[in-house]
Structure formats: C-alpha cells, structure tokens
Design an enzyme around this catalytic site. Structure first.
Site, PDB file in Angstrom:
ATOM      1  N   HIS A 223      -1.644   0.614   7.497  1.00 13.60           N
ATOM      2  CA  HIS A 223      -2.196   0.888   6.172  1.00 13.60           C
ATOM      3  C   HIS A 223      -1.943   2.351   5.814  1.00 13.60           C
ATOM      4  O   HIS A 223      -1.682   3.185   6.690  1.00 13.60           O
ATOM      5  CB  HIS A 223      -3.699   0.589   6.156  1.00 13.60           C
ATOM      6  CG  HIS A 223      -4.310   0.546   4.778  1.00 13.60           C
ATOM      7  ND1 HIS A 223      -3.708  -0.067   3.707  1.00 13.60           N
ATOM      8  CD2 HIS A 223      -5.490   1.057   4.301  1.00 13.60           C
ATOM      9  CE1 HIS A 223      -4.470   0.044   2.636  1.00 13.60           C
ATOM     10  NE2 HIS A 223      -5.565   0.733   2.971  1.00 13.60           N
TER      11      HIS A 223
ATOM     12  N   CYS B  36       0.821  -1.215   0.000  1.00 10.38           N
ATOM     13  CA  CYS B  36       0.000   0.000   0.000  1.00 10.38           C
ATOM     14  C   CYS B  36       0.854   1.263   0.000  1.00 10.38           C
ATOM     15  O   CYS B  36       0.520   2.254  -0.665  1.00 10.38           O
ATOM     16  CB  CYS B  36      -0.961   0.002   1.187  1.00 10.38           C
ATOM     17  SG  CYS B  36      -0.155  -0.084   2.801  1.00 10.38           S
TER      18      CYS B  36
ATOM     19  N   ASP C 136      -8.013   4.518  -2.121  1.00  7.92           N
ATOM     20  CA  ASP C 136      -7.469   3.428  -1.307  1.00  7.92           C
ATOM     21  C   ASP C 136      -6.898   2.358  -2.232  1.00  7.92           C
ATOM     22  O   ASP C 136      -7.606   1.866  -3.131  1.00  7.92           O
ATOM     23  CB  ASP C 136      -8.577   2.835  -0.429  1.00  7.92           C
ATOM     24  CG  ASP C 136      -8.037   1.915   0.656  1.00  7.92           C
ATOM     25  OD1 ASP C 136      -6.985   1.278   0.440  1.00  7.92           O
ATOM     26  OD2 ASP C 136      -8.658   1.841   1.736  1.00  7.92           O
TER      27      ASP C 136
END
Length: 542
Positions: A460, A335, A481
């Site tokens: 995250h 991520c 996202d």
C-alpha cells in the site's frame, strides 16, 4: 618414471625355488597419485600391489597350497638373525654377507638386478594371522578383505600404469588422498594446493584457500536465498494487489464495477451513463476526470488548528494537495497512481514545476496516462531493474506501482527526487521513530514551497501532508489515504473536530510495517544529474 630397486627375497612353493623383486617407484610429481611402491608377484602376472603386505597375503591365499607350507616357508630379513640360516638350496652361511653373495647366484638366472639388503620383512605365516583394515593408496577407501582390495585397486588401473586422477575420483564420489601425508580430501582443488604446500613454502596455504572458498560459497548461497525470498514476496504482492493481472485494466474493471453498483442499487442509471461518458472523455484527453478528487481539505485543516485543535503543541503542513480516492476502475490496485496524483496536484500549484511538468496547464494525468509516462521513462533507461520486475509494460494493465516508478517518471521529466529507505524498525514493538523524526525535520525546514511526501510500504502507499507535535512531545503523522472515500473526505468541508481528524492522524503505534520508503521532491535536475538519476538510488535511514 625412474625405478629404484629396493630389495629382493626368495621362498619355496611346493619344493620349487621362487624369486621375486620388490621395486620402489619414484614419485615424479606431487600432483600425481602414483603408488610409492609397486610389488610384483613372482608367481603370476599381477604387478600392482601397493605394499609388501598386499603381496605377501596374495601369495599366501593364492599360490601356497596349505597352512603347513605357509608355516614352513618364511621370509627372514632381520640382519641380526641371518647368521647361521640356510638358503633355498640348503647352504648354511656364517654371516649375512656370505648368505647374500650365495643367494645372488640363485638370482642371477632369473633376475639380473643386484640385491639390496633387506631391512625388516614379516613372515607370511604371521601376516596371514593379522586382521588389519587396509586402505586403497589411490582413493583412500578402506577394506577388510584383501581380495576385494585387489579387485578395487585393479579397477583404478584399467589402462596399465595409469591411476585415476583426482577429478575422476571426485566424479565417482571417491575420497582423494594426499600421496605425501595420506590426508583425505573431497575436492581436487584442495588436494592440489595441499600437495603443493608440501614442496613449496610460497604456495597458498590450504587453510586459507579453504576458508576463502567456503566464504565465497556462503556468500553465493546467501545471495541466492535472498533473491528467491524477494521474488516470492514480489509474486505474493503482485497476486494480492493485482500486479500480475495483465488481463485486467482500468477500463474493464470500471465497467464491471459500475454494472455491479447499478445492480445493487448504489448507482442510478443516469449516474452510470454519466460515469461512462466521463471515462471516454478522459481517456481521449489523457487527463483525470476529477470524480474521485476532493480539493480544499488542507485549507480547512489549517483553520481547525488555529481554533479548535486540542493537546497539539505545534503542527507543520505541506503547502497544498488535493485528495484522490480510489474509483470503480482502480480499487484494489491503484493506490500508487492516486498518491502520485496527490503529489502532482501540489506540484501543479508551483510555477517552476507547473511549467516543467504541465506546460503551464493545470491538468492532472489519468491513470492510463501515468502508465504511459512510466513506460516512456523506461525507454529512456530510467530504473531498468524496475522495468524488468514489471515485465517491461504497465499500459492497459492492473499492475501496481511503487516508489521507484514515481521517482523514475519525475526524474525523466527533470524533477529531482530523494528516495529514503527506512529498512527496519528503529523503536520498540516494531515502530519507526526515525521515520517520524525525518518527516518532522522535512516539514520544519523554512522553505517557501513544501510538497507532500509519497509514503510506500508493504502492499500500500499513502501521502503524508503534515505532522503534529503534541504537548508530551510525541508525534502524529497527517495522512491522505486513497482508500478513504470521497464521501468521507467531503466531511472536512463542514465543521472539523477531533473525531473527524482521526481519519488523517497516525500515531507512532499505528505505523508498524517492516519497511517504509518516502519520495520527496527537492528541486530540478541539471543535465549532469539527469543522466546520473537513471540509476535509482536510495538513502538508508538509519
């Protein structure tokens, strides 16, 4: 050591006249725990009795045969009762001075020391009946048995006239006792300062020293506990998100997941080999294949706000950005890399940053290339602490990265960044209204170019591309996202409604992580700022 004669006495053991001398030893130094008085037994070689009580009990228990003799032979030293008493030989004196002069004759043969008038001595018989708790004058340990006390005191004097030092007592878990006021200590440094305080006013007060040392110990313990907690949290995150999996990397995971997708029927054989070919080409050119990228989403969203948006008073968006989703090779740990690609996709549309970062070419680096850029920044001494946490290497690993690695890379390429640390919730129920207010202020600024914001939280990261203000003045973040798939993002190329916008919208109640960090690109670095930026600093809010 200077000796000062204190007094003398005489008594009879089995019809034999015995003399003994009581000697007072001067205290040479307040730091030495010497005995203030040493009483020597007249009947044996023992000479380390700390007080008259110990000596008298020793004589009663060891040298007198029975209780009758103990009662018969007593030491009377009160001047008011000396007159009319008999000496050892039976001589009867009319007053104390005559008796003292006569006793001097008996003492001249065995002890040349002149006598000093006794003041108040208890009888042996009375002393033998007392049940007292006696303390060692060296370390302060208490005994109820005089014999055990004698043995214990002798242990301090294995070398004649050398009592145990405070450090030695401390090593043997013995209490340390002040030779002036008998206060007990457990630390040699405290004892030394305390004793000095008896003799010198300017010395550091004991209480102040004690408080300072306690404060230092608490501070050190707090730092140690905090460091252990941070290390445990870091290891947990690494284990959970692939941070310590040095055996895995983008290519290995990609090959493995592509094979699984084929076996499950999710991917055709043709698509499988096309993906492999794209990976080989991108690896050689060090650019991203673009297979997980969705472009043009923000342009579609702007059209939505001009026509179909409901209950929205105002909206502020970044200038541009493309969405990069997690792929077969980085799902679960990539991520940070994907959000960095989203930020770079925006910077590549600006002339200043395009020339500085891409040499004028619109090419987004691959994950493997970003890993190389991180290590290159570390070699230039950017974010040394972050380098240590990741063991000095990320290339060909599945180690996740965070906000500080993004700042390190951009700073090493002379892009100025601001790192903002929202270190605790500022609203009810663990919410962060201060973060929402800061984001609104950022996007509300009248700038010609506004890059998106890199948002990091526990485990995250995401990209903030804008913020909404509703009719009731509440705020909602608009977020890209990486966990949102490319298939989901491609829906924004069709008609957009409120239900689809839920993919991007995040109200205050949905942002409840304990801490957040934001990376904002705010310009370019001068030569002076370039060197200063090697140490990563953050602005804490509030």
């Amino acid at each position: 050591m200077q000796e000062q004669k204190l007094n003398h006495a005489c008594f009879t053991i089995n019809s034999m006249s015995v003399n003994f001398v009581i000697v007072k030893v001067g205290l040479c130094s307040p730091l030495k725990q010497d005995l203030q008085k040493i009483f020597k037994c007249p009947c044996c070689i023992m000479d380390n009795f700390g007080n008259y009580t110990l000596l008298e009990t020793h004589v009663n228990d060891v040298h007198l045969d029975n209780a009758a003799i103990k009662e018969k032979h007593t030491l009377e030293a009160d001047e008011s009762n000396v007159s009319g008493k008999k000496a050892v030989c039976g001589f009867k004196a009319s007053d104390a001075e005559n008796l003292e002069a006569h006793v001097e004759i008996h003492l001249s043969s065995s002890s040349p020391r002149p006598a000093v008038k006794p003041k108040s001595l208890k009888t042996l018989s009375n002393m033998s009946n007392e049940a007292t708790c006696m303390s060692c004058l060296v370390c302060g340990i208490q005994f109820n048995d005089i014999k055990k006390l004698n043995i214990h005191i002798n242990g301090h004097f294995s070398v004649p006239n050398t009592p145990l030092s405070p450090d030695t007592c401390a090593m043997n878990n013995l209490d340390l006792i002040c030779p002036v006021c008998t206060m007990i200590f457990h630390d040699a440094e405290f004892l030394q300062a305390h004793v000095n305080g008896h003799f010198s006013v300017p010395q550091t007060p004991v209480e102040e020293l004690k408080d300072r040392k306690i404060a230092e110990e608490i501070e050190l313990k707090g730092k140690h506990v905090k460091k252990l907690a941070e290390q445990r949290e870091f290891e947990t995150l690494q284990s959970e998100y692939g941070g310590i999996d040095d055996k895995n990397n983008y290519k290995k995971q990609s090959d493995k997941n592509l094979q699984k997708a084929v076996c499950k029927g999710q991917l055709s054989i043709t698509a499988y080999y096309n993906n492999l070919a794209d990976e080989l080409e991108c690896s050689a050119e060090e650019v991203d294949s673009g297979r997980s990228c969705t472009i043009g989403v923000l342009e579609k969203i702007k059209s939505y706000y001009t026509s179909a948006a409901q209950n929205v008073r105002c909206v502020w968006l970044c200038s541009t950005s493309s969405h990069y989703a997690a792929s077969y090779g980085d799902r679960g740990w990539g991520c940070g890399y994907r959000n960095f690609q989203m930020l770079l996709s925006a910077l590549a549309k600006n002339t200043t940053y395009k020339d500085l970062l891409f040499n004028g070419k619109m090419q987004i680096p691959s994950i493997e290339k970003i890993q190389q850029l991180i290590e290159c920044a570390w070699q230039k001494e950017f974010d040394v602490e972050g380098c240590k946490q990741l063991d000095g290497g990320v290339v060909k690993t599945a180690k996740w990265i965070g906000a500080t690695e993004i700042v390190a890379v951009l700073s090493s390429l002379k892009v100025k960044c601001q790192l903002i640390d929202f270190h605790h919730p500022t609203g009810a129920n663990g919410t962060h209204p201060a973060l929402f207010s800061w984001v609104k202020e950022y996007f509300h600024k009248p700038l010609s170019f506004k890059p998106p914001l890199y948002l990091q939280h526990h485990g995250h990261s995401r990209t903030i591309v804008g913020i909404e203000e509703l009719q009731d003045a509440s705020l909602r973040l608009l977020i890209f996202d990486p966990s949102t798939t490319k298939k989901q993002m491609q829906q924004f190329h069709s008609d957009i409604d409120d239900n689809l916008m839920r993919t991007l919208r995040r109200p205050l109640s949905a942002m409840k992580a304990k801490q957040y960090q934001i990376v904002a690109v705010v310009g370019t670095l001068s030569e002076h700022d370039y060197n200063e930026s090697k140490l990563i600093r953050s602005d804490r809010v509030p």
